[in-house]
Design a protein around this motif. Structure first.
Motif, PDB file in Angstrom:
ATOM      1  N   LEU A 158      11.047   4.617  -4.671  1.00 30.00           N
ATOM      2  CA  LEU A 158       9.619   4.333  -4.576  1.00 30.00           C
ATOM      3  C   LEU A 158       9.370   2.842  -4.339  1.00 30.00           C
ATOM      4  O   LEU A 158       8.543   2.456  -3.502  1.00 30.00           O
ATOM      5  N   VAL A 159      10.095   1.997  -5.066  1.00 40.16           N
ATOM      6  CA  VAL A 159       9.954   0.553  -4.907  1.00 40.16           C
ATOM      7  C   VAL A 159      10.348   0.135  -3.491  1.00 40.16           C
ATOM      8  O   VAL A 159       9.676  -0.679  -2.847  1.00 40.16           O
ATOM      9  N   ILE A 160      11.434   0.707  -2.974  1.00 36.89           N
ATOM     10  CA  ILE A 160      11.909   0.354  -1.637  1.00 36.89           C
ATOM     11  C   ILE A 160      10.901   0.794  -0.585  1.00 36.89           C
ATOM     12  O   ILE A 160      10.598   0.052   0.361  1.00 36.89           O
ATOM     13  N   ARG A 161      10.350   1.969  -0.720  1.00 34.21           N
ATOM     14  CA  ARG A 161       9.382   2.466   0.254  1.00 34.21           C
ATOM     15  C   ARG A 161       8.089   1.653   0.227  1.00 34.21           C
ATOM     16  O   ARG A 161       7.415   1.506   1.245  1.00 34.21           O
ATOM     17  N   HIS A 162       7.740   1.131  -0.925  1.00 27.83           N
ATOM     18  CA  HIS A 162       6.522   0.334  -1.018  1.00 27.83           C
ATOM     19  C   HIS A 162       6.606  -0.923  -0.158  1.00 27.83           C
ATOM     20  O   HIS A 162       5.580  -1.452   0.294  1.00 27.83           O
ATOM     21  N   SER A 163       7.838  -1.394   0.102  1.00 28.64           N
ATOM     22  CA  SER A 163       8.014  -2.612   0.896  1.00 28.64           C
ATOM     23  C   SER A 163       8.028  -2.356   2.400  1.00 28.64           C
ATOM     24  O   SER A 163       8.061  -3.297   3.193  1.00 28.64           O
ATOM     25  N   ALA A 164       8.014  -1.087   2.812  1.00 29.47           N
ATOM     26  CA  ALA A 164       8.062  -0.767   4.239  1.00 29.47           C
ATOM     27  C   ALA A 164       6.724  -1.054   4.909  1.00 29.47           C
ATOM     28  O   ALA A 164       5.675  -1.102   4.249  1.00 29.47           O
ATOM     29  N   GLN A 165       6.737  -1.219   6.227  1.00 25.78           N
ATOM     30  CA  GLN A 165       5.518  -1.427   7.000  1.00 25.78           C
ATOM     31  C   GLN A 165       5.013  -0.093   7.538  1.00 25.78           C
ATOM     32  O   GLN A 165       5.804   0.739   7.983  1.00 25.78           O
ATOM     33  N   GLU A 166       3.704   0.082   7.502  1.00 26.76           N
ATOM     34  CA  GLU A 166       3.102   1.298   8.032  1.00 26.76           C
ATOM     35  C   GLU A 166       3.260   1.339   9.552  1.00 26.76           C
ATOM     36  O   GLU A 166       3.178   0.315  10.222  1.00 26.76           O
ATOM     37  N   THR A 167       3.527   2.538  10.095  1.00 30.72           N
ATOM     38  CA  THR A 167       3.710   2.677  11.539  1.00 30.72           C
ATOM     39  C   THR A 167       2.482   3.237  12.250  1.00 30.72           C
ATOM     40  O   THR A 167       2.351   3.086  13.459  1.00 30.72           O
ATOM     41  N   PHE A 168       1.605   3.896  11.497  1.00 31.94           N
ATOM     42  CA  PHE A 168       0.425   4.492  12.148  1.00 31.94           C
ATOM     43  C   PHE A 168      -0.638   4.808  11.105  1.00 31.94           C
ATOM     44  O   PHE A 168      -0.353   5.404  10.077  1.00 31.94           O
TER      45      PHE A 168
END
Length: 448
Positions: free
Chosen positions: A210-220
Motif C-alpha cells: 500500500l505504501v509503495i502504491r501510494h508513491s506511484a503516479q496516476e496514469t489516467f
C-alpha cells in the motif's frame, strides 16, 4: 535551450515508466502472494477447517478447492466495481483499495478457528475471507494491466503488459517460500497452526505494498475535456458499447486461465494426488518452476512486441491443445518429473501470459479500458480458471483423473480459435501516440 539543459529532463522522462513498473509490479506481487498461498497450504489446512469423511479422505481437500472456486465468483463483481472506479477516479486509487482488501482477507484467514473449535463457523469464515480476496483480485487485474500499459513508452506496451504475470510469478514464488518457511518453523504443527503463518505474513506485506502504491503516479483520470466519453458511466459500460470485443476477451482467456491455474497453481496438488508425489517435494518443484516462469516472461513480452500478440496467442492455444495431455500423462512421483513437466507447461503458457494483458488492452478505448479488460477477463477466470483445481480433484475422486488433461486441452483450443479472429489492424484511442500499442495483432516486427 542548450543540450546540457535538456539532458536531465530527458533522462527523468525515460526513468519514470520504469519507476511506474516497479510500483505497479511490487503491489501485484504482494496481492498474488496472498491469493496463491492458499493453494500451497490447502493440503495442510483442509483437515483442520473441514470435517473429515470416513468414506473418502479427499473430501476435506475437495471442499478446500470448492472454496477456492467459490472465491472466483466474486472476481467479476470486483472487476466491474473496481474497473468503473479505475476509469472514473484513476488507476492508482483503485489499486490502493484492492491491496487493502486483499490484506483484510489474509488476516481473516490467519485468524479463522479450526472446525474442532468453531464447527461450521470455520469454513464459513474461510469462504468470507476468500470472497473478499476474490473481489480484490478481480478489481486488481484490469486496473494493474491498464496502469502498466499506460505507463509504458510506445513500442514497449507488450513488455510492460507482461509484467503482471512477472509479478504474479514472483508472488507465487513468495507463496511457495512462505509455505516452506512455515514448514520449517512449525514442523509437526504445520497441519494444526503452522499454516496460519503465511496468511499473517501476507497481511503485513499488503501494508507494505500500500505504501509503495501510494508513491506511484496516476496514469489516467477523466476530466471535463472528455465530454461525452465521460457519460459512458456504469460498471457494464464496456460490455454495452463493445460486446464483441468483450466476448473476444472471454474466448482468449478461457484456455489461458485454465492452463495458468493448472501449471502454476494446481500441479503440486495434482502430482500429489494423481502421481503419488511427496507434498514437500511437489511444493519445491512448483516453486522452482515458478522462478523459471517469472524469468522468461519479459523475453516473451519482447518477442510479442516484434512478432505480434495475435501470432503468439495462436501458438499458445494450438501447442497447448496438442501437448497438454502428453505432459500431464508423463507425470511420476519423482521431484524431477514434476519439475520437468511443470517447467514445460509454463514455457508453453508464456506465449499467452506475456502478451495477454497488452492484447486485451488494445481492444478498448482508454476511458473504458479498466472495465473492458476486467469484467470479461474475470468472468472467464471464474468459470474456467478458478474451477480447474476443483474439476481436477473431482475427476480424480470419481476415478476419472485421466480426463482432466483433455479438458485443459479442449479449452486451449478455444483460445487458439478465438485468436484467429483477432483483427490484423487495430484502431486505438486517438489521445495516445499512433503506434502506442505496437500493432500487436498485426505484429509488424519493426525495431523500436
Amino acid at each position: 535551450m542548450t543540450r546540457r539543459d535538456t539532458a536531465p529532463a530527458t533522462a527523468a522522462s525515460r526513468a519514470r515508466p520504469w519507476r511506474q513498473l516497479l510500483s505497479g509490479g511490487i503491489g501485484h506481487t504482494v496481492e498474488s502472494h496472498d491469493w496463491y498461498v492458499y493453494t500451497f497450504l490447502a493440503v495442510y489446512f483442509a483437515d483442520d477447517i473441514f470435517p473429515k469423511s470416513a468414506d473418502d479422505p479427499l473430501v476435506p481437500l475437495l471442499n478446500t478447492f470448492a472454496v477456492f472456486a467459490i472465491a472466483f465468483a466474486a472476481r467479476p463483481v470486483g472487476a466491474a466495481v473496481m474497473g468503473a472506479w479505475a476509469d472514473r477516479f484513476g488507476r492508482r486509487s483503485a489499486l490502493m483499495v484492492t491491496i487493502l482488501l486483499m490484506g483484510l482477507g489474509s488476516l481473516l484467514m490467519a485468524l479463522t478457528p479450526s472446525y474442532a473449535t468453531a464447527g461450521p463457523l470455520a469454513p464459513a469464515l474461510l469462504v468470507v475471507a476468500r470472497l473478499i480476496q476474490g473481489f480484490s483480485l478481480g478489481g486488481e487485474y484490469g486496473a494493474a494491466v491498464t496502469f502498466l500499459v499506460e505507463s509504458a513508452e510506445p513500442g514497449r506496451r507488450v513488455l510492460f503488459g507482461s509484467f503482471p504475470y512477472v509479478a504474479s510469478s514472483a508472488g507465487h514464488i513468495m507463496a511457495g517460500l512462505s509455505t516452506l518457511a512455515a514448514v520449517q518453523l512449525a514442523g509437526d504443527g504445520m497441519d494444526s497452526w503452522g499454516w496460519r503463518l503465511p496468511f499473517l505474513w501476507g497481511a503485513v506485506l499488503c501494508l507494505v505494498g500500500l505504501v509503495i502504491r501510494h508513491s506511484a503516479q496516476e496514469t489516467f483520470r477523466p476530466g471535463p475535456a472528455d465530454g461525452g466519453k465521460r457519460a459512458r458511466s456504469g460498471a457494464l459500460a464496456a460490455l454495452r458499447v463493445h460486446p464483441r470485443r468483450s466476448l473476444t476477451v472471454v474466448g482468449l482467456t478461457t484456455g489461458g486461465t485454465v492452463a495458468f491455474y493448472t501449471w502454476t497453481t494446481f500441479l503440486p496438488s495434482y502430482a500429489t494426488v494423481n502421481a503419488g508425489a511427496d507434498k514437500e517435494s511437489a511444493v519445491l518443484a512448483g516453486t522452482v518452476s515458478l522462478i523459471f516462469f517469472g524469468l522468461i516472461q519479459p523475453f516473451g513480452g519482447i518477442l510479442g512486441d516484434r512478432v505480434g500478440g495475435r501470432r503468439m496467442m495462436i501458438v499458445f492455444g494450438a501447442a497447448s491443445a496438442v501437448l497438454t495431455v502428453p505432459l500431464l500423462t508423463a507425470l511420476s512421483s519423482s521431484f524431477w518429473s514434476v519439475l520437468a513437466v511443470q517447467c514445460a507447461g509454463t514455457f508453453l503458457l508464456t506465449a499467452y501470459t506475456s502478451i495477454a494483458g497488452a492484447v486485451n488492452a488494445e481492444l478498448f478505448p482508454r476511458e473504458l479500458r479498466g472495465r473492458g479488460i476486467g469484467l470479461p477477463y474475470s468472468g472467464a477466470v471464474a468459470l474456467f480458471g478458478g474451477t480447474a483445481p476443483y474439476v481436477g480433484t473431482w475427476l480424480t475422486s470419481m476415478g476419472n483423473g485421466g480426463l482432466f488433461p483433455w479438458y485443459v486441452a479442449a479449452l486451449c483450443a478455444v483460445t487458439a480459435l478465438t485468436a484467429t479472429r483477432l483483427p490484423r489492424t487495430v484502431t486505438i484511442d486517438d489521445r495516445e501516440p499512433a503506434n502506442a500499442v505496437g500493432n500487436l495483432s498485426r505484429g509488424s516486427g519493426q525495431s523500436r
